[in-house]
Design an enzyme around this catalytic site. Structure first.
Site, PDB file in Angstrom:
ATOM      1  N   GLY A 141       0.812  -1.215   0.000  1.00 43.09           N
ATOM      2  CA  GLY A 141       0.000   0.000   0.000  1.00 43.09           C
ATOM      3  C   GLY A 141       0.839   1.256   0.000  1.00 43.09           C
ATOM      4  N   PRO A 142       0.186   2.377  -0.255  1.00 44.93           N
ATOM      5  CA  PRO A 142       0.890   3.650  -0.249  1.00 44.93           C
ATOM      6  C   PRO A 142       1.180   4.114   1.174  1.00 44.93           C
ATOM      7  CG  PRO A 142      -1.458   3.992  -0.619  1.00 44.93           C
ATOM      8  CD  PRO A 142      -1.242   2.508  -0.573  1.00 44.93           C
ATOM      9  N   CYS A 182       5.404  -6.062   1.211  1.00 43.03           N
ATOM     10  CA  CYS A 182       5.876  -4.681   1.040  1.00 43.03           C
ATOM     11  C   CYS A 182       5.517  -3.797   2.242  1.00 43.03           C
ATOM     12  CB  CYS A 182       5.392  -4.112  -0.285  1.00 43.03           C
ATOM     13  SG  CYS A 182       6.446  -2.770  -0.839  1.00 43.03           S
ATOM     14  N   GLN A 184       7.116  -3.839   5.992  1.00 42.36           N
ATOM     15  CA  GLN A 184       7.607  -2.643   6.692  1.00 42.36           C
ATOM     16  C   GLN A 184       6.895  -2.461   8.028  1.00 42.36           C
ATOM     17  OE1 GLN A 184       7.017   0.370   3.703  1.00 42.36           O
ATOM     18  NE2 GLN A 184       8.551  -0.514   2.330  1.00 42.36           N
ATOM     19  N   SER A 225       9.647   2.741  -1.871  1.00 39.66           N
ATOM     20  CA  SER A 225      10.532   3.875  -1.621  1.00 39.66           C
ATOM     21  C   SER A 225      11.212   3.700  -0.263  1.00 39.66           C
ATOM     22  CB  SER A 225       9.723   5.173  -1.548  1.00 39.66           C
ATOM     23  OG  SER A 225       8.952   5.325  -2.695  1.00 39.66           O
ATOM     24  N   LEU A 226      10.566   2.913   0.589  1.00 39.66           N
ATOM     25  CA  LEU A 226      11.064   2.737   1.954  1.00 39.66           C
ATOM     26  C   LEU A 226      11.656   1.341   2.101  1.00 39.66           C
ATOM     27  CD1 LEU A 226       7.871   4.148   3.750  1.00 39.66           C
ATOM     28  CD2 LEU A 226       9.839   5.419   2.857  1.00 39.66           C
ATOM     29  N   HIS A 282       7.246  -7.773  -4.673  1.00 40.96           N
ATOM     30  CA  HIS A 282       5.841  -8.097  -4.975  1.00 40.96           C
ATOM     31  C   HIS A 282       5.720  -9.473  -5.620  1.00 40.96           C
ATOM     32  CE1 HIS A 282       3.558  -4.265  -4.168  1.00 40.96           C
ATOM     33  NE2 HIS A 282       4.803  -3.996  -3.806  1.00 40.96           N
ATOM     34  N   GLU A 330       3.212 -11.046  -6.406  1.00 42.39           N
ATOM     35  CA  GLU A 330       2.058 -11.145  -7.306  1.00 42.39           C
ATOM     36  C   GLU A 330       2.257 -10.419  -8.626  1.00 42.39           C
ATOM     37  OE1 GLU A 330       2.443  -8.973  -4.954  1.00 42.39           O
ATOM     38  OE2 GLU A 330       1.800  -7.077  -5.825  1.00 42.39           O
TER      39      GLU A 330
HETATM   40  N1  LIG Z   1       4.280  -1.464  -2.386  1.00 38.41           N
HETATM   41  C1  LIG Z   1       4.274  -1.049  -1.140  1.00 38.41           C
HETATM   42  O1  LIG Z   1       3.628  -1.617  -0.275  1.00 38.41           O
HETATM   43  C2  LIG Z   1       5.009   0.225  -0.854  1.00 38.41           C
HETATM   44  C3  LIG Z   1       5.231   0.464   0.593  1.00 38.41           C
HETATM   45  C4  LIG Z   1       5.675   1.880   0.896  1.00 38.41           C
HETATM   46  N2  LIG Z   1       4.628   2.810   0.611  1.00 38.41           N
HETATM   47  C5  LIG Z   1       6.933   2.208   0.103  1.00 38.41           C
HETATM   48  O2  LIG Z   1       6.854   2.922  -0.869  1.00 38.41           O
HETATM   49  O3  LIG Z   1       7.977   1.735   0.421  1.00 38.41           O
END
Ligand SMILES: NC(=O)CC[C@H](N)C(=O)O
Ligand SMILES: C=C(O[C@@H]1C=C(C(=O)O)C=C[C@H]1O)C(=O)O
Length: 770
Positions: A62-63, A93, A97, A142-143, A185, A187
């Site tokens: 997710g974002p 992802c 995190q 990004s993280l 990912h 998927e």
């Molecule tokens: N695809 C994701 O879950 C991205 C996770 C988080 N938002 C990042 O950019 O690192």
């Protein structure tokens, strides 16, 4: 517990890849029910009683950031479940995190973000990587998590190809709780070796953990509703009638020289005051032109977002229909159920049905994003359709004209219209195959209001900041250009001269496109020359749903041969990443409705258009057996309509994840997109449909046809202001996908190339230096 009664809970953090994950999950655990909830749908105390019914949880991507409550929702609490509620969890992802953050690991920005890029992932060969070989994995982040080593987590996989970084964590497990997670990912369509293999291992480990713990999974007795199990193809309909289809009357004959333009002119397209619709394909696949033969009795359906009613007009009768328990989508579907037809010519795509456009904002409304657009009473229609009962389809390959009517006993119209067409063809008194120089757009003074370059470039930079922060993986930034025309002769509506039609004829010569069309659906007129199909669906049974997203654009010019375009597009990590992100997003949109059967038929193929080369992918899906069989209680093609409803706005026009990207774009764009970035096309009474993305097109609203009920209940076609003061204003939207790798100057140029393909029709050009 038999696998048939097992359930997996998938927690969605508003991502655009969630249904791809559901599909992967289904492949790993075919008999399992998969329930999907949003991460903010329930509080933890509300969720806890359900957990005993689930074998495992998958926490999706997710974002945003794992330590922002609004981004992560309930997920952060799942890693702290007490022993009596504990169950196996697999994070992806943002999921990884969150696992890391909740165990004290710091999660920080990557020196170089990875969006839609493939990395080699090295791993331990244990746990979820047992018997897994080489892994090439797609990354959207990004993280990243930076472990110190004392957090109770173990690194299972890493990538060593990141600039400025030794090893980036790619998978983790908890040392004594049943938690596993991957940063990449599994998927994604391009992930190899670490997708289904890893998911199968997780499922094996999860079941093993449940068994060794003696964890009893409870049956779903009276548990109520917790996210309808996926897939859930149909929305509940307020009323389902059994209706019987009408027959399509058809008459076909050979008519080699009149052409689509000639037919339109014969049917009265030059009467600017009347509605008119025509869809055509002017370069590959270039086969059919569809022309509506409208009259004053043709039903018009208009809806503006925010309204609780739609406007229904038939001749002089004009009514506001309250939607009540329907939304505009289910109302339209119920309408099409009442107007089903059968036995038309099978290879003809359109027998009759709805033709028109849907705005970008109607898609934004379906996403649940509050609109920043003007309120309903100040809006032009967001859904503007006409019900075509009589039509002409021209097969340009065989020069066959199909006259069609779905009105009972309409044989006389067929005979009379065939006579008129043949007569025109015989007398050849008018050449309809108009040569480029013969288009008769009167020269006018035009004022072109271009987007400001500095502002656009600064917005690209802000967009990139959002990408670096992890809020989006790709943002399709756009801007409107306005063309104000000063043509005193168009100040009064004319019945013999339509400047918009003349302009359309010019456009189809300048920019012949596979998805072209002229839609005069007052108050709005669209001149379309789009390269991009959004969604087509073939007639049931066994409909195929096809989406053809475009991402990657190169201007044609001296030296830009196909080989060069292949190199610049297919050979570019940036362009392929841009396209891949949308391919994964579109797969998700389609998996949402049809379930598992979704395939990428073509990935990143370079296609040639009049002024540009484009990188195009093709995704197709089919519904599970029986879901879209012809069903007397539903409209033919109801599932296609549902795919449309759940997939707008087109992902290629938003970026991914769609919802967050749309929200960000609202802060970066000055005005609503309106018709631009929506779709136009048809839904046939036989069940097929074809909807194209409204790009490389222009539109105008003419408020002299404001179509509001007057006090007498008839539509007003006159302005309250002085008609001589009428100013004709066209809007041309253009934009492009911004990724972390974007160069602002190159993006500005790409936007202007797209804009130019339409601006030329106004005799306007973008000044040099811009
Ligand atoms: N695809 C994701 O879950 C991205 C996770 C988080 N938002 C990042 O950019 O690192
Ligand atoms: C935004 C536009 O086009 C979209 C963006 C593209 C890109 O970024 O390469 C290509 C096709 C469209 O999906 C437009 O034409 O205005």
């Amino acid at each position: 517990m038999s696998p048939a009664s097992e359930r997996i809970l998938l927690v969605d953090s508003y991502d655009s890849f969630t249904f791809n994950l559901a599909s992967l999950c289904r492949r790993a655990a075919p008999a399992c029910q998969i329930h999907i909830i949003k991460n903010d749908q329930l509080t933890l105390p509300e969720l806890l009683p359900f957990l005993r019914c689930f074998s495992a949880i998958i926490v999706g991507p997710g974002p945003g950031s794992p330590d922002v409550s609004k981004d992560i929702g309930i997920v952060k609490h799942l890693w702290k479940l007490d022993d009596c509620h504990l169950l196996p969890i697999f994070g992806v992802c943002l999921g990884l995190q969150s696992l890391a953050t909740e165990h004290g690991v710091s999660v920080s920005r990557l020196p170089v973000v990875k969006h839609g890029q493939v990395s080699i992932v090295e791993h331990t060969g244990t746990d979820i990587f047992k018997d897994v070989g080489m892994v090439e994995a797609v990354r959207y982040h990004s993280l990243h998590a930076e472990l110190k080593g004392d957090e109770g987590l173990e690194v299972l996989a890493w990538a060593s190809d990141d600039a400025g970084h030794d090893k980036t964590v790619m998978a983790l497990k908890h040392i004594n709780r049943p938690f596993w997670a991957v940063q990449y990912h599994p998927e994604s369509v391009l992930t190899q070796g670490g997708g289904i293999e890893v998911m199968l291992n997780f499922w094996r480990l999860a079941r093993l953990w449940n068994a060794t713990r003696g964890r009893r999974i409870h049956p779903w007795n009276n548990m109520g509703n917790l996210g309808t199990p996926w897939p859930n193809p149909y929305p509940p309909l307020a009323s389902i009638h059994t209706t019987f289809p009408r027959a399509v009357l058809t008459s076909a004959f050979h008519l080699p020289s009149i052409g689509a333009v000639g037919i339109c002119e014969l049917l009265g397209v030059k009467d600017e005051s009347s509605p008119f619709v025509m869809l055509e394909s002017l370069s590959q696949p270039a086969r059919y032109s569809i022309i509506g033969c409208l009259d004053s009795a043709s039903a018009r359906i208009r809806y503006s977002i925010g309204d609780t009613f739609l406007q229904f007009q038939m001749g002089d009768s004009f009514s506001q229909i309250q939607l009540g328990s329907h939304d505009i989508w289910s109302w339209t579907s119920a309408f099409m159920n009442e107007h089903k037809a059968c036995s038309g010519t099978s290879n003809i795509p359109f027998w009759g049905g709805l033709i028109g456009y849907l705005s970008y904002e109607i898609g934004v409304e379906s996403l649940g994003v509050p609109s920043t657009a003007p309120p309903a009473d100040k809006r032009h229609p967001d859904m503007n359709l006409v019900f075509v009962e009589r039509s002409i389809v021209l097969d340009n390959e065989t020069d066959t004209v199909y006259l069609q009517s779905i009105i009972d006993g309409d044989e006389e119209w067929l005979i009379e219209t065939a006579g008129r067409l043949k007569l025109t063809e015989d007398t050849s008194s008018y050449s309809y195959n108009i040569a480029p120089s013969s288009t008769k757009v009167r020269s006018t003074t035009s004022t072109v209001i271009l987007p400001d370059k500095d502002v656009y470039v600064s917005r690209i930079n802000i967009a990139k900041e959002h990408l670096y922060a992890g809020d989006s993986y790709e943002l399709c930034l756009t801007a409107n250009t306005r063309v104000v025309l000063d043509d005193p002769l168009t100040s009064k509506p004319s019945r013999t001269y339509s400047s918009s039609w003349e302009r359309y004829k010019h456009l189809r010569e300048l920019n012949p496109a596979p998805h072209s069309g002229y839609l005069r659906l007052h108050p709005t007129t669209i001149l379309a020359s789009s390269p991009e199909r959004f969604l087509s669906f073939s007639r049931p049974p066994r409909s195929t749903y096809q989406l053809r997203p475009i991402k990657g654009t190169v201007r044609k010019g001296p030296g830009i041969t196909r080989a060069v375009a292949e190199q610049v597009l297919r050979g570019s990590v940036k362009e392929v990443a841009e396209n891949l992100m949308i391919v994964d997003l579109i797969r998700h949109d389609l998996h949402n409705v049809v379930g598992e059967d979704v395939e990428v038929k073509q990935f990143c193929t370079v296609e040639e258009y009049k002024t540009v080369w484009q990188l195009v992918s093709v995704i197709e899906g089919q519904a599970a057996d029986g879901t879209d069989e012809l069903d007397s209680r539903r409209a033919n093609g109801a599932l296609g309509w549902e795919v449309l409803r759940r997939s707008l706005p087109p992902g290629s026009m938003t970026g991914a994840p769609k919802k967050r990207s749309v929200e960000i774009l609202q802060t970066l764009e000055d005005s609503e997109r309106n018709v631009y970035s929506g779709v136009f096309g048809y839904w046939c009474v036989g069940g097929g449909g074809d909807w194209s993305v409204t790009i490389r097109s222009c539109f105008k609203h003419d408020d002299r046809y404001n179509c509001q009920p007057s006090s007498k209940g008839t539509p007003s076609t006159s302005s309250s202001t002085d008609p001589d003061a009428h100013v004709e204003e066209w809007v041309v939207g253009a934009g492009g996908a911004i990724t972390a790798l974007s160069d602002p100057q190159a993006e500005w140029e790409e936007m202007t190339i797209k804009l130019q393909s339409v601006l030329r029709v106004f005799g306007a050009a973008i000044p040099r230096g811009n």
